[in-house]
Enzyme design. Structure first.
Site, PDB file in Angstrom:
ATOM      1  CD1 TRP A 130      -1.299  94.788  46.547  1.00 38.61           C
ATOM      2  CD2 TRP A 130      -1.114  96.088  48.478  1.00 38.61           C
ATOM      3  NE1 TRP A 130       0.033  94.883  46.773  1.00 38.61           N
ATOM      4  CE2 TRP A 130      -0.179  95.677  47.809  1.00 38.61           C
ATOM      5  CE3 TRP A 130      -1.222  97.046  49.502  1.00 38.61           C
ATOM      6  CZ2 TRP A 130       1.044  96.013  48.610  1.00 38.61           C
ATOM      7  CZ3 TRP A 130       0.111  97.067  50.238  1.00 38.61           C
ATOM      8  CH2 TRP A 130       1.347  96.646  49.708  1.00 38.61           C
ATOM      9  CG  PHE A 133      -5.904  89.541  46.284  1.00 35.70           C
ATOM     10  CD1 PHE A 133      -5.698  88.270  45.294  1.00 35.70           C
ATOM     11  CD2 PHE A 133      -6.978  90.559  46.003  1.00 35.70           C
ATOM     12  CE1 PHE A 133      -7.165  88.168  44.672  1.00 35.70           C
ATOM     13  CE2 PHE A 133      -8.090  90.264  45.126  1.00 35.70           C
ATOM     14  CZ  PHE A 133      -8.060  88.876  44.414  1.00 35.70           C
ATOM     15  CG  HIS A 426      -1.512  42.370   9.001  1.00 38.59           C
ATOM     16  ND1 HIS A 426      -0.947  43.487   8.631  1.00 38.59           N
ATOM     17  CD2 HIS A 426      -1.445  42.502  10.504  1.00 38.59           C
ATOM     18  CE1 HIS A 426      -0.242  44.156   9.638  1.00 38.59           C
ATOM     19  NE2 HIS A 426      -0.604  43.550  10.431  1.00 38.59           N
ATOM     20  CD  GLU A 427      -3.891  40.998  12.913  1.00 42.51           C
ATOM     21  OE1 GLU A 427      -3.270  40.288  13.841  1.00 42.51           O
ATOM     22  OE2 GLU A 427      -4.178  42.049  12.756  1.00 42.51           O
ATOM     23  CG  HIS A 430       1.104  39.948  13.387  1.00 41.15           C
ATOM     24  ND1 HIS A 430       2.415  40.697  13.459  1.00 41.15           N
ATOM     25  CD2 HIS A 430       0.179  40.645  13.013  1.00 41.15           C
ATOM     26  CE1 HIS A 430       1.987  41.710  12.853  1.00 41.15           C
ATOM     27  NE2 HIS A 430       0.765  42.152  12.936  1.00 41.15           N
ATOM     28  CG  ASP A 503       2.098  45.370  13.162  1.00 44.26           C
ATOM     29  OD1 ASP A 503       1.744  45.527  14.280  1.00 44.26           O
ATOM     30  OD2 ASP A 503       1.625  45.001  12.313  1.00 44.26           O
TER      31      ASP A 503
HETATM   32 ZN    ZN Z   1      -0.094  43.800  12.527  1.00 44.89          ZN
END
Ligand code: ZN
Ligand code: ADP
Ligand code: MG
Length: 635
Positions: A130, A133, A426-427, A430, A503
């Site tokens: 004790w 510590f 998809h691209e 965009h 997205d």
């Molecule tokens: Zn996209």
């Protein structure tokens, strides 16, 4: 020294343990012989019958106490017996009279040291552990260097970094240089009665060069430099962090004038009273100790504390008040000029082909910080080696930019023709909407070569200049562009895919931000709705403060949906009007897998781009699925 003490203690404990064990096993020496336990009455009858040869009476109690005595003996036939009796004295006389050989043993006195060990030893051991510590917590101990600060001290081996190695943050550099002046010639300032600042806080996003700046400051100031990290002070045991702070400042006082640098200050400097455990936790004690030490500076400028953080918002206000970290130096993301300068710093010791234009690279890297730019050039150098070239060219640098922004290409990922077609539309969706909408950033590249962890294809828009303000129409455009990938899928295939998840997420976030934070919805007006709360143990914004009613929440949802719907309709109009063009561009993209900005522009303007693959682009070596080059490509 500490080790010797520790070992001594260990040996002592071991010796004591052995002694107690031996003591325990040796005392009952007679239990080693076999005795049959018999009743007292049986014993008396045996005695009267004259069967008993030897008798041994042992009284285990101290004089004055009355208790049973142990009676052991041996019969004529050699059998040994054991019993307990009360009137041991009378029994001895009687047996002797009967001709039995009687011995009486005095009560066994335990030696002083055995009783000491057996009773006191466990208690002492516990107390020792004790105290040990406690001692360490208090900061006195050096035994396990619990309380030793983990800070590194640089004396003559100070970092060789100078301010020339830090580019693109000239204002921050100037301010730090002023701080170094305080260290170098404090009289200049104290003469006028000015108090020299105690603490300097470097604030900025990760990778902008805060750590680098602090090291450069140490390199330039020519004084001892202590370097620690906020997490060095965060420990399981309460009080350890505070002890380490004390130790660090005590050391610093010995070496003054000097600089102490604490990196990632937010690890210790969080708001006090914000923890779950009632607020008096380890981190608080550490923070308090730092405050105490800062207040202890005498203002003569002998020690300067530099701290760095990318979360100034979660720092305790007490840290930021005048007299403590009263100098705040912002290290921001570099602008075009800054990026150019940083690129030049990192290009210094590498060989480049003649076509490399640093200003073009700087323009292509908005939002990237110093660490990214360094990484980009390194990627380009690695690619050059992989291509077996001896000069880093523009191709490799541009590929480096994309690697840093989107992750490495993954040509080996197998994608079916049908999926490829969907991704291409998809691209192109965009890109076309981005091209048609006014004032949006030009399309720099469209690719359906998978990259990084998740992106199957991508469209890269690059701003022509850095922007600091975004208008409502900019945001609406951005949402339309985000939604247009999904719109293209729907128009062409009559069905939609999961490819638009990211997205949609970003579009919704933007729309919600417009309504609740930017006051861009007419219906809800200029009120800021809700706010984010920092959850101290998770370190993330997990809870959102709702300071509005159910009706307003409903209205917000309605407004967000209205914005998304409007943007969606616009994207749909743009693309359905240009269906034929979209088909054409998508087929070219499918063929080539990659279109750069000028090729795309030409296609949009109705010029037929020749569908021949570009001969100049060297074939990229195959990559494994984990993005690493196949064995043999890296020498
Ligand atoms: Zn996209
Ligand atoms: P921070 O501490 O702000 O997160 P660092 O100082 O650790 O960032 O930067 C990481 C690395 O990035 C540096 O070692 C350095 O090579 C590079 N770097 C960052 N900013 C700059 C800069 N302004 N000029 C030159 N190099 C930089
Ligand atoms: Mg850092």
């Amino acid at each position: 020294m500490g080790r010797v003490v520790k070992n001594l203690g260990l040996y002592l404990v071991l010796i004591l343990l052995v002694v107690t064990m031996v003591n325990m096993f040796l005392t009952p020496e007679d239990t080693q012989k076999q005795y049959d336990e018999i009743s007292y009455s049986q014993f008396l009858s045996e005695l009267n019958a004259g069967h008993i040869r030897i008798l041994q009476i042992r009284n285990n109690t101290q004089p004055g106490e009355s208790s049973a005595a142990v009676i052991q003996g041996e019969m004529q036939n050699g059998q040994r017996f054991l019993t307990y009796g009360l009137e041991a004295g009378k029994l001895a006389d009687k047996a002797a009279a009967l001709g039995v050989m009687v011995t009486v043993e005095a009560p066994q006195k335990s030696t002083w040291w055995t009783s000491l060990i057996t009773t006191l030893f466990p208690t002492l051991l516990l107390m020792g552990v004790w105290l040990y510590f406690l001692y360490n917590m208090q900061g006195g101990g050096r035994v396990m260097s619990f309380s030793r600060s983990k800070a590194k001290l640089f004396l003559d081996n100070r970092p060789k970094v100078t301010f020339d190695d830090v580019a693109g943050c000239d204002e921050s550099k100037e301010e730090l240089q002023e701080v170094i002046q305080f260290l170098k010639m404090p009289e200049k300032f104290t003469k006028l009665g000015a108090k020299v600042p105690h603490g300097v806080l470097l604030v900025g996003p990760p990778g902008t060069g805060k750590t680098l700046l602090a090291r450069a400051a140490a390199g330039e100031a020519n004084v001892p430099f202590f370097c620690a990290s906020g997490s060095d002070f965060v420990e399981m045991f309460v009080g350890v962090g505070a002890a380490r702070v004390r130790d660090l400042f005590a050391q610093a006082k010995r070496y003054q004038p000097c600089i102490i640098f604490i990196d990632e200050m937010d690890a210790v400097g969080r708001h006090r009273g914000a923890g779950l455990g009632g607020g008096h936790d380890e981190r608080e004690q550490t923070l308090n100790q730092i405050l105490v030490e800062l207040d202890g500076f005498d203002g003569k400028g002998n020690i300067i504390l530099i701290a760095a953080t990318n979360r100034p918002d979660i720092l305790d206000p007490a840290l930021l008040r005048p007299g403590r970290f009263d100098r705040h130096i912002t290290v921001d993301r570099p602008d075009v000029k800054g990026r150019e300068a940083i690129l030049k710093v990192h290009m210094k010791d590498k060989i480049f082909a003649g076509d490399v234009d640093v200003s073009v690279l700087a323009r292509q890297t908005p939002g990237l910080v110093g660490a990214d730019l360094e990484n980009l050039i390194n990627e380009a150098a690695l690619l050059t080696a992989r291509h077996d070239r001896d000069k880093i060219g523009m191709d490799e640098l541009e590929e480096g930019i994309e690697r840093v922004m989107a992750g490495p290409e993954r040509r080996s990922r197998l994608i079916s023709e049908k999926e490829k077609k969907i991704i291409a539309y998809h691209e192109v969706g965009h890109a076309m909407v981005a091209k048609v909408l006014p004032d949006s950033d030009p399309v720099h590249k469209i690719s359906i070569i998978p990259r990084g962890h998740a992106a199957l294809g991508y469209t890269l828009q690059l701003p022509e200049e850095d922007r600091f303000l975004t208008s409502r129409s900019d945001l609406m455009n951005r949402i339309s562009i985000l939604l247009s990938g999904r719109v293209a899928e729907e128009l062409v295939f009559g069905d939609v895919t999961s490819g638009a998840a990211n997205d949609l997420d970003r579009a919704t976030q933007t729309a919600r931000q417009m309504v609740t934070e930017l006051g861009m919805s007419e219906k809800l007006g200029l009120v800021k709705l809700g706010g984010k709360r920092e959850e101290i143990f998770l370190g993330r914004d997990i809870a959102e403060d709702r300071n509005y009613s159910e009706e307003v929440a409903y209205a917000i949802d309605q407004e967000v949906k209205a914005i998304i719907d409007a943007c969606y309709a616009r994207a749909r109009d743009i693309l359905s009007e240009r269906r034929a063009l979209m088909d054409k561009i998508a087929s070219v993209l499918l063929e080539r897998e990659l279109l750069d900005g000028s090729e795309f522009d030409a296609l949009m303007n109705g010029e037929t781009a020749d569908v021949q693959p570009d001969e100049n682009v060297p074939p990229l070596p195959e990559t494994r699925d984990d993005g690493l080059p196949r064995d043999g490509f890296l020498a």
